[in-house]
Design a protein around this motif. Structure first.
Motif, PDB file in Angstrom:
ATOM      1  N   LEU A   1       0.826  -1.211   0.000  1.00 25.93           N
ATOM      2  CA  LEU A   1       0.000   0.000   0.000  1.00 25.93           C
ATOM      3  C   LEU A   1       0.860   1.262   0.000  1.00 25.93           C
ATOM      4  CD1 LEU A   1      -2.952  -0.878   2.413  1.00 25.93           C
ATOM      5  CD2 LEU A   1      -3.148  -0.122   0.036  1.00 25.93           C
ATOM      6  N   LEU A   2       1.900   1.283   0.838  1.00 28.45           N
ATOM      7  CA  LEU A   2       2.755   2.470   0.891  1.00 28.45           C
ATOM      8  C   LEU A   2       3.438   2.725  -0.454  1.00 28.45           C
ATOM      9  CD1 LEU A   2       4.350   2.130   4.443  1.00 28.45           C
ATOM     10  CD2 LEU A   2       2.738   3.893   3.658  1.00 28.45           C
ATOM     11  N   LEU A   3       3.933   1.689  -1.099  1.00 31.69           N
ATOM     12  CA  LEU A   3       4.574   1.860  -2.407  1.00 31.69           C
ATOM     13  C   LEU A   3       3.574   2.337  -3.462  1.00 31.69           C
ATOM     14  CD1 LEU A   3       6.970  -1.214  -2.430  1.00 31.69           C
ATOM     15  CD2 LEU A   3       7.624   1.212  -2.358  1.00 31.69           C
ATOM     16  N   ALA A   4       2.402   1.733  -3.480  1.00 27.32           N
ATOM     17  CA  ALA A   4       1.382   2.132  -4.462  1.00 27.32           C
ATOM     18  C   ALA A   4       0.947   3.576  -4.218  1.00 27.32           C
ATOM     19  CB  ALA A   4       0.184   1.182  -4.390  1.00 27.32           C
ATOM     20  N   MET A   5       0.751   3.948  -2.965  1.00 28.37           N
ATOM     21  CA  MET A   5       0.333   5.323  -2.664  1.00 28.37           C
ATOM     22  C   MET A   5       1.448   6.314  -2.959  1.00 28.37           C
ATOM     23  SD  MET A   5      -2.167   4.924   0.687  1.00 28.37           S
ATOM     24  CE  MET A   5      -0.807   4.647   1.754  1.00 28.37           C
ATOM     25  N   HIS A   6       2.703   5.945  -2.695  1.00 25.30           N
ATOM     26  CA  HIS A   6       3.825   6.818  -3.010  1.00 25.30           C
ATOM     27  C   HIS A   6       3.917   7.034  -4.520  1.00 25.30           C
ATOM     28  CE1 HIS A   6       7.739   8.712  -2.853  1.00 25.30           C
ATOM     29  NE2 HIS A   6       8.135   7.874  -3.799  1.00 25.30           N
ATOM     30  N   ASP A   7       3.774   5.955  -5.279  1.00 26.17           N
ATOM     31  CA  ASP A   7       3.805   6.045  -6.745  1.00 26.17           C
ATOM     32  C   ASP A   7       2.682   6.952  -7.241  1.00 26.17           C
ATOM     33  OD1 ASP A   7       4.494   5.483  -9.440  1.00 26.17           O
ATOM     34  OD2 ASP A   7       3.091   3.801  -9.481  1.00 26.17           O
TER      35      ASP A   7
ATOM     36  N   ARG B   1       0.994   9.245  -5.552  1.00 25.58           N
ATOM     37  CA  ARG B   1       1.230  10.622  -5.111  1.00 25.58           C
ATOM     38  C   ARG B   1       2.251  11.304  -6.017  1.00 25.58           C
ATOM     39  NH1 ARG B   1       4.390  13.987  -2.368  1.00 25.58           N
ATOM     40  NH2 ARG B   1       3.441  15.502  -0.974  1.00 25.58           N
ATOM     41  N   SER B   2       3.335  10.608  -6.353  1.00 19.79           N
ATOM     42  CA  SER B   2       4.368  11.187  -7.232  1.00 19.79           C
ATOM     43  C   SER B   2       3.792  11.573  -8.585  1.00 19.79           C
ATOM     44  CB  SER B   2       5.521  10.193  -7.428  1.00 19.79           C
ATOM     45  OG  SER B   2       6.150   9.914  -6.207  1.00 19.79           O
ATOM     46  N   VAL B   3       2.995  10.701  -9.165  1.00 17.52           N
ATOM     47  CA  VAL B   3       2.376  10.982 -10.464  1.00 17.52           C
ATOM     48  C   VAL B   3       1.423  12.165 -10.356  1.00 17.52           C
ATOM     49  CG1 VAL B   3       0.788  10.086 -12.216  1.00 17.52           C
ATOM     50  CG2 VAL B   3       2.646   8.634 -11.366  1.00 17.52           C
TER      51      VAL B   3
ATOM     52  N   LYS C   1       1.839  15.734 -12.283  1.00 13.51           N
ATOM     53  CA  LYS C   1       0.800  16.159 -13.232  1.00 13.51           C
ATOM     54  C   LYS C   1       0.192  17.500 -12.810  1.00 13.51           C
ATOM     55  CE  LYS C   1       0.353  12.798 -16.260  1.00 13.51           C
ATOM     56  NZ  LYS C   1       0.348  13.044 -17.690  1.00 13.51           N
ATOM     57  N   LYS C   2      -0.040  17.686 -11.513  1.00 13.85           N
ATOM     58  CA  LYS C   2      -0.601  18.956 -11.043  1.00 13.85           C
ATOM     59  C   LYS C   2       0.392  20.084 -11.293  1.00 13.85           C
ATOM     60  CE  LYS C   2      -3.233  21.267  -7.657  1.00 13.85           C
ATOM     61  NZ  LYS C   2      -4.585  21.061  -7.281  1.00 13.85           N
ATOM     62  N   SER C   3       1.662  19.841 -11.028  1.00 15.64           N
ATOM     63  CA  SER C   3       2.696  20.844 -11.270  1.00 15.64           C
ATOM     64  C   SER C   3       2.745  21.212 -12.761  1.00 15.64           C
ATOM     65  CB  SER C   3       4.054  20.292 -10.816  1.00 15.64           C
ATOM     66  OG  SER C   3       5.082  21.198 -11.134  1.00 15.64           O
ATOM     67  N   ASP C   4       2.652  20.206 -13.633  1.00 17.66           N
ATOM     68  CA  ASP C   4       2.635  20.463 -15.082  1.00 17.66           C
ATOM     69  C   ASP C   4       1.438  21.323 -15.468  1.00 17.66           C
ATOM     70  OD1 ASP C   4       4.898  18.889 -15.267  1.00 17.66           O
ATOM     71  OD2 ASP C   4       3.852  17.161 -16.162  1.00 17.66           O
ATOM     72  N   ARG C   5       0.262  21.011 -14.903  1.00 16.86           N
ATOM     73  CA  ARG C   5      -0.945  21.792 -15.219  1.00 16.86           C
ATOM     74  C   ARG C   5      -0.804  23.233 -14.750  1.00 16.86           C
ATOM     75  NH1 ARG C   5      -3.424  17.427 -13.011  1.00 16.86           N
ATOM     76  NH2 ARG C   5      -4.291  18.604 -11.273  1.00 16.86           N
ATOM     77  N   LEU C   6      -0.298  23.409 -13.529  1.00 14.13           N
ATOM     78  CA  LEU C   6      -0.127  24.760 -12.996  1.00 14.13           C
ATOM     79  C   LEU C   6       0.884  25.559 -13.820  1.00 14.13           C
ATOM     80  CD1 LEU C   6      -0.170  24.011  -9.157  1.00 14.13           C
ATOM     81  CD2 LEU C   6      -1.967  25.118 -10.519  1.00 14.13           C
ATOM     82  N   ALA C   7       1.950  24.901 -14.260  1.00 10.85           N
ATOM     83  CA  ALA C   7       2.951  25.582 -15.080  1.00 10.85           C
ATOM     84  C   ALA C   7       2.352  25.993 -16.427  1.00 10.85           C
ATOM     85  CB  ALA C   7       4.164  24.685 -15.281  1.00 10.85           C
ATOM     86  N   ARG C   8       1.547  25.113 -17.016  1.00 10.45           N
ATOM     87  CA  ARG C   8       0.901  25.441 -18.287  1.00 10.45           C
ATOM     88  C   ARG C   8      -0.083  26.602 -18.112  1.00 10.45           C
ATOM     89  NH1 ARG C   8       0.462  19.934 -19.122  1.00 10.45           N
ATOM     90  NH2 ARG C   8      -1.725  19.943 -18.515  1.00 10.45           N
ATOM     91  N   GLU C   9      -0.864  26.559 -17.035  1.00 10.07           N
ATOM     92  CA  GLU C   9      -1.823  27.634 -16.769  1.00 10.07           C
ATOM     93  C   GLU C   9      -1.095  28.955 -16.548  1.00 10.07           C
ATOM     94  OE1 GLU C   9      -4.266  26.405 -13.486  1.00 10.07           O
ATOM     95  OE2 GLU C   9      -5.083  24.701 -14.604  1.00 10.07           O
ATOM     96  N   ALA C  10       0.018  28.936 -15.831  1.00  3.00           N
ATOM     97  CA  ALA C  10       0.789  30.158 -15.611  1.00  3.00           C
ATOM     98  C   ALA C  10       1.364  30.656 -16.926  1.00  3.00           C
ATOM     99  CB  ALA C  10       1.908  29.902 -14.608  1.00  3.00           C
ATOM    100  N   GLY C  11       1.795  29.749 -17.764  1.00  2.00           N
ATOM    101  CA  GLY C  11       2.306  30.115 -19.090  1.00  2.00           C
ATOM    102  C   GLY C  11       1.228  30.669 -19.979  1.00  2.00           C
ATOM    103  N   ASP C  12       0.041  30.080 -19.948  1.00  3.72           N
ATOM    104  CA  ASP C  12      -1.087  30.575 -20.746  1.00  3.72           C
ATOM    105  C   ASP C  12      -1.515  31.954 -20.276  1.00  3.72           C
ATOM    106  OD1 ASP C  12      -1.077  28.224 -22.141  1.00  3.72           O
ATOM    107  OD2 ASP C  12      -2.822  27.355 -21.115  1.00  3.72           O
ATOM    108  N   GLY C  13      -1.516  32.166 -18.958  1.00  2.00           N
ATOM    109  CA  GLY C  13      -1.907  33.458 -18.411  1.00  2.00           C
ATOM    110  C   GLY C  13      -0.919  34.539 -18.799  1.00  2.00           C
ATOM    111  N   ALA C  14       0.383  34.199 -18.750  1.00  2.00           N
ATOM    112  CA  ALA C  14       1.409  35.178 -19.116  1.00  2.00           C
ATOM    113  C   ALA C  14       1.326  35.521 -20.606  1.00  2.00           C
ATOM    114  CB  ALA C  14       2.798  34.643 -18.779  1.00  2.00           C
TER     115      ALA C  14
END
Length: 142
Positions: free
Chosen positions: A110-116, A118-120, A124-137
């Protein structure tokens, strides 16, 4: 006999075998004649044997492929919502009812699956936020 559809789609792993349904035969039996095989993943429609497909056949097959794709997408997101429920139920089980032996059996997996997961999700959230910040700029410069 009730009105049957003109086509029947026997679902397979990646698509379906397509049959034309015939009830207008001399024996008044349902006959199904395979006319094609479709692959949902790559969009391929292959006529069965030496057949050629009419525009009506192709339209029915494309309509089915569109509807099937939408159904599979709905099922996929529903599965994810069920997974969230299962994670919550698992947390409650671990806190309230699990024995030490049961926890020992599942904790590492369970810990390995949840860590995996969470990492994904974080990546993915960081990528979305970066794209949104880029689109806004980019939108503010115009």
């Amino acid at each position: 006999m009730t009105d049957l559809p003109e086509y029947y789609f026997r679902v397979r792993e990646n698509g379906a075998a397509v049959f034309r349904v015939d009830t207008e035969n001399r024996h008044r039996r349902i006959e199904m004649d395979q006319i094609a095989v479709v692959n949902i993943r790559n969009g391929e429609i292959r006529p069965h044997g030496e057949r050629s497909l009419s525009e009506t056949d192709m339209a029915a097959i494309r309509d089915w492929m569109t509807a099937r794709g939408a159904l599979l997408a709905r099922r996929e997101i529903d599965d994810i919502h069920r997974t969230i429920d299962h994670l919550n139920l698992t947390a409650q089980w671990a806190q309230a009812r699990a024995s030490d032996a049961q926890l020992e059996e599942v904790t590492d997996a369970l810990l390995l699956a949840m860590h995996d997961l969470r990492s994904v999700l974080v990546r993915k959230k960081s990528d979305r936020l970066a794209r949104e910040a880029g689109d806004g700029a980019a939108g503010g410069e115009g």
